[in-house]
Write a protein that holds these residues in place. Structure first.
Motif, PDB file in Angstrom:
ATOM      1  N   ALA A 167       0.810  -1.222   0.000  1.00 20.64           N
ATOM      2  CA  ALA A 167       0.000   0.000   0.000  1.00 20.64           C
ATOM      3  C   ALA A 167       0.843   1.271   0.000  1.00 20.64           C
ATOM      4  CB  ALA A 167      -0.956   0.002   1.191  1.00 20.64           C
ATOM      5  N   GLY A 168       1.858   1.280  -0.853  1.00 20.08           N
ATOM      6  CA  GLY A 168       2.678   2.478  -0.996  1.00 20.08           C
ATOM      7  C   GLY A 168       1.846   3.691  -1.374  1.00 20.08           C
ATOM      8  N   GLN A 182      -1.107   4.486  -0.514  1.00 21.38           N
ATOM      9  CA  GLN A 182      -1.763   5.082   0.653  1.00 21.38           C
ATOM     10  C   GLN A 182      -0.770   5.908   1.466  1.00 21.38           C
ATOM     11  OE1 GLN A 182      -3.980   2.172   2.922  1.00 21.38           O
ATOM     12  NE2 GLN A 182      -4.108   3.623   4.633  1.00 21.38           N
ATOM     13  N   ALA A 183       0.428   5.366   1.655  1.00 21.15           N
ATOM     14  CA  ALA A 183       1.456   6.110   2.399  1.00 21.15           C
ATOM     15  C   ALA A 183       1.781   7.415   1.699  1.00 21.15           C
ATOM     16  CB  ALA A 183       2.711   5.238   2.535  1.00 21.15           C
ATOM     17  N   VAL A 184       1.843   7.372   0.369  1.00 25.82           N
ATOM     18  CA  VAL A 184       2.141   8.591  -0.389  1.00 25.82           C
ATOM     19  C   VAL A 184       1.026   9.614  -0.186  1.00 25.82           C
ATOM     20  CG1 VAL A 184       2.370   9.544  -2.727  1.00 25.82           C
ATOM     21  CG2 VAL A 184       3.576   7.434  -2.116  1.00 25.82           C
ATOM     22  N   GLN A 185      -0.231   9.144  -0.285  1.00 21.23           N
ATOM     23  CA  GLN A 185      -1.364  10.062  -0.091  1.00 21.23           C
ATOM     24  C   GLN A 185      -1.328  10.709   1.283  1.00 21.23           C
ATOM     25  OE1 GLN A 185      -3.197  11.396  -2.140  1.00 21.23           O
ATOM     26  NE2 GLN A 185      -2.758  10.049  -3.873  1.00 21.23           N
ATOM     27  N   TRP A 227       8.184   8.395  -4.736  1.00 25.81           N
ATOM     28  CA  TRP A 227       7.733   7.017  -4.515  1.00 25.81           C
ATOM     29  C   TRP A 227       8.500   6.082  -5.443  1.00 25.81           C
ATOM     30  CZ3 TRP A 227       2.123   5.062  -5.970  1.00 25.81           C
ATOM     31  CH2 TRP A 227       1.978   3.725  -5.543  1.00 25.81           C
ATOM     32  N   LEU A 228       9.285   5.170  -4.848  1.00 27.19           N
ATOM     33  CA  LEU A 228       9.916   4.101  -5.631  1.00 27.19           C
ATOM     34  C   LEU A 228       8.928   2.949  -5.636  1.00 27.19           C
ATOM     35  CD1 LEU A 228      13.697   4.076  -4.593  1.00 27.19           C
ATOM     36  CD2 LEU A 228      12.482   5.533  -6.238  1.00 27.19           C
ATOM     37  N   ARG A 229       8.208   2.840  -6.757  1.00 25.96           N
ATOM     38  CA  ARG A 229       7.092   1.893  -6.842  1.00 25.96           C
ATOM     39  C   ARG A 229       7.543   0.564  -7.436  1.00 25.96           C
ATOM     40  NH1 ARG A 229       1.838   4.052  -9.888  1.00 25.96           N
ATOM     41  NH2 ARG A 229       3.245   4.000 -11.672  1.00 25.96           N
ATOM     42  N   LEU A 230       7.023  -0.513  -6.874  1.00 29.00           N
ATOM     43  CA  LEU A 230       7.332  -1.854  -7.384  1.00 29.00           C
ATOM     44  C   LEU A 230       6.057  -2.491  -7.900  1.00 29.00           C
ATOM     45  CD1 LEU A 230       9.626  -4.047  -5.099  1.00 29.00           C
ATOM     46  CD2 LEU A 230       9.874  -3.595  -7.537  1.00 29.00           C
ATOM     47  N   LEU A 241       8.842  -1.987  -0.335  1.00 33.06           N
ATOM     48  CA  LEU A 241       9.899  -2.916   0.068  1.00 33.06           C
ATOM     49  C   LEU A 241       9.966  -4.090  -0.915  1.00 33.06           C
ATOM     50  CD1 LEU A 241      11.854  -2.851   2.457  1.00 33.06           C
ATOM     51  CD2 LEU A 241      10.384  -4.535   3.569  1.00 33.06           C
ATOM     52  N   PRO A 242      11.147  -4.348  -1.503  1.00 33.52           N
ATOM     53  CA  PRO A 242      11.284  -5.487  -2.424  1.00 33.52           C
ATOM     54  C   PRO A 242      11.161  -6.812  -1.673  1.00 33.52           C
ATOM     55  CG  PRO A 242      13.128  -3.947  -2.650  1.00 33.52           C
ATOM     56  CD  PRO A 242      12.397  -3.577  -1.398  1.00 33.52           C
ATOM     57  N   PRO A 243      11.030  -7.921  -2.421  1.00 36.42           N
ATOM     58  CA  PRO A 243      10.936  -9.237  -1.783  1.00 36.42           C
ATOM     59  C   PRO A 243      12.169  -9.522  -0.934  1.00 36.42           C
ATOM     60  CG  PRO A 243      10.687  -9.403  -4.182  1.00 36.42           C
ATOM     61  CD  PRO A 243      10.994  -7.993  -3.875  1.00 36.42           C
ATOM     62  N   SER A 244      12.057 -10.499  -0.018  1.00 36.84           N
ATOM     63  CA  SER A 244      13.240 -10.884   0.748  1.00 36.84           C
ATOM     64  C   SER A 244      14.015 -11.943  -0.044  1.00 36.84           C
ATOM     65  CB  SER A 244      12.832 -11.402   2.123  1.00 36.84           C
ATOM     66  OG  SER A 244      11.835 -12.375   1.975  1.00 36.84           O
ATOM     67  N   GLY A 245      15.127 -12.422   0.516  1.00 39.43           N
ATOM     68  CA  GLY A 245      15.907 -13.445  -0.179  1.00 39.43           C
ATOM     69  C   GLY A 245      17.308 -12.960  -0.491  1.00 39.43           C
ATOM     70  N   ASP A 246      18.184 -13.932  -0.700  1.00 36.54           N
ATOM     71  CA  ASP A 246      19.609 -13.686  -0.897  1.00 36.54           C
ATOM     72  C   ASP A 246      19.904 -12.660  -1.999  1.00 36.54           C
ATOM     73  OD1 ASP A 246      22.439 -14.436  -0.467  1.00 36.54           O
ATOM     74  OD2 ASP A 246      22.270 -15.272  -2.478  1.00 36.54           O
ATOM     75  N   ALA A 247      19.198 -12.766  -3.103  1.00 39.03           N
ATOM     76  CA  ALA A 247      19.484 -11.886  -4.244  1.00 39.03           C
ATOM     77  C   ALA A 247      19.145 -10.428  -3.938  1.00 39.03           C
ATOM     78  CB  ALA A 247      18.713 -12.355  -5.476  1.00 39.03           C
ATOM     79  N   TRP A 248      18.287 -10.213  -2.920  1.00 39.97           N
ATOM     80  CA  TRP A 248      17.847  -8.863  -2.574  1.00 39.97           C
ATOM     81  C   TRP A 248      18.547  -8.323  -1.334  1.00 39.97           C
ATOM     82  CZ3 TRP A 248      14.891  -5.800  -5.600  1.00 39.97           C
ATOM     83  CH2 TRP A 248      14.133  -6.408  -6.608  1.00 39.97           C
ATOM     84  N   LEU A 249      19.472  -9.101  -0.760  1.00 38.63           N
ATOM     85  CA  LEU A 249      20.071  -8.739   0.530  1.00 38.63           C
ATOM     86  C   LEU A 249      20.751  -7.364   0.511  1.00 38.63           C
ATOM     87  CD1 LEU A 249      20.493  -9.876   3.383  1.00 38.63           C
ATOM     88  CD2 LEU A 249      22.676 -10.807   2.594  1.00 38.63           C
TER      89      LEU A 249
END
Ligand code: TXA
Ligand code: MG
Length: 341
Positions: A254-255, A257-260, A271-274, A321-329
């Motif tokens: 809900a990015g 909503q936070a922006v609003q 806003w860095l939107r995903l 927030l991007p997904p979790s996991g090693d590639a995103w560390l």
């Protein structure tokens, strides 16, 4: 105090860089000057790693705290070996697989490395960069080059020569502009003086890539919180790091909503939107940057996006927030530091 310098910017081709420009930069470094150059991760601010006074001017130009050690760049494994006391078999395996490339190895230093480079510590971080301009410069200068990222301390690292100029114009002698640094995020820093080797800063080489070569690797996210003074054991000593000038906040969902909500009090919000661009209208006071869903592409884009939002004079930045996991560390690590109070 720093002495104002005239900063020259030279365009240089990434492939087959012009030999005269490389020679000019190499001479400048050998005379104790400061040269910003591109690497495959981010732009560096380089000085001769063998001259304490030259390295001192890096700290002054950046406003870098004296307890934060600097990475030394070299052209080859042989050049790296001349700076360290021992070269363990794991170092050979890692160098063979990842050098030239975005992996910094921390090893016991020889006395030839001035104390100021290592912030008084007994270890030195070394890497062979993969960018053709960086390699050409190292070969021409024939000295190891100490180089942190070419930004003011605690600000966002530069991925273009223009970012470098914005932060350090008048504080260095020369900038080699070869276009955007392709990786966009810093190298992985791996401490080989402990067993098992331990990641001090996650970066473009992932932990699973390291483990595929040398087996178990330690990564202790809390280690940086224990570092208080003295040479930083972990590069995250300074919690707020890699940070834009404005407040940044990560949201799990809900990015929009936070922006609003923020727009109720702020004139402009970034806003860095995903994910798929929402079809809902976003306020014209929101500066929206759609981020790639692939971790390597996201890394390459992140700092440039933060620089854009800084320039757009937003009062606040919201990051999906991007997904979790090693590639995103590494991305998570930088976002966490950028949002630290
Ligand atoms: O990709 C990169 O690593 C870029 C390019 C220019 O090579 N450099 C870079 O440097 O990011 P810098 O100074 O911004 O970050 C280097 C980090 C520092 O936070 C420092 O604490 C850590 O590496 N470091 C350097 N030498 C170390 C050592 N001997 N022991 C522990 N950490 C070290
Ligand atoms: Mg840095």
């Amino acid at each position: 105090m720093f002495n104002p310098r005239q900063t020259i910017v030279r365009q240089i081709a990434r492939e087959h860089p012009d030999a005269d420009i490389i020679a000019e930069a190499a001479t400048c470094l050998r005379r104790g000057g400061l040269v910003s150059f591109p690497t495959e991760t981010v732009y560096g601010l380089g000085a001769s790693a063998l001259e304490a006074r030259a390295v001192e001017s890096i700290f002054v130009a950046k406003g870098r705290p004296p307890n934060n050690p600097i990475i030394v760049h070299v052209a080859s494994v042989e050049a790296a070996q001349q700076l360290v006391l021992g070269w363990p078999p794991v170092a050979s395996r890692l160098a063979e697989r990842f050098w030239p490339g975005p992996l910094t190895l921390v090893l016991s230093k020889r006395p030839v490395v001035p104390d100021i480079v290592t912030a008084g510590g007994r270890t030195v971080g070394i890497r062979v960069p993969a960018h053709p301009v960086a390699l050409a410069l190292l070969r021409a200068a024939q000295i190891p080059i100490a180089a942190p990222s070419a930004n003011r301390s605690a600000e966002v690292s530069p991925t273009t020569a223009e970012h470098v100029r914005q932060g350090l114009d008048g504080r260095m002698d020369l900038v080699l502009d070869a276009g955007p640094a392709p990786g966009g995020l810093e190298s992985t820093v791996l401490d080989l003086t402990v067993d098992p080797p331990r990641v001090l800063r996650p970066g473009l080489v992932t932990i699973s890539q390291l483990e595929a070569v040398i087996g178990n690797v330690g990564w202790d996210e809390t280690a940086r919180q224990h570092a208080v003074s003295g040479p930083a054991r972990s590069p995250g000593l300074l919690d707020r790091h890699y940070a834009p000038r404005v407040k940044l906040q990560c949201v799990k969902a809900a990015g929009a909503q936070a922006v609003q909500e923020l727009l109720a009090t702020d004139h402009r919000v970034g806003w860095l939107r995903l994910g798929p661009g929402s079809s809902r209208n976003v306020s014209e006071n929101a500066v929206v940057i759609d981020m790639p869903s692939d971790p390597a592409a996201y890394s390459a884009r992140l700092y440039a996006a933060l620089h854009e939002l800084d320039d757009a004079a937003v009062g606040h930045i919201v990051v999906d927030l991007p997904p979790s996991g090693d590639a995103w560390l590494a991305v998570h690590d930088r976002l966490k530091r950028a949002s630290a109070k």
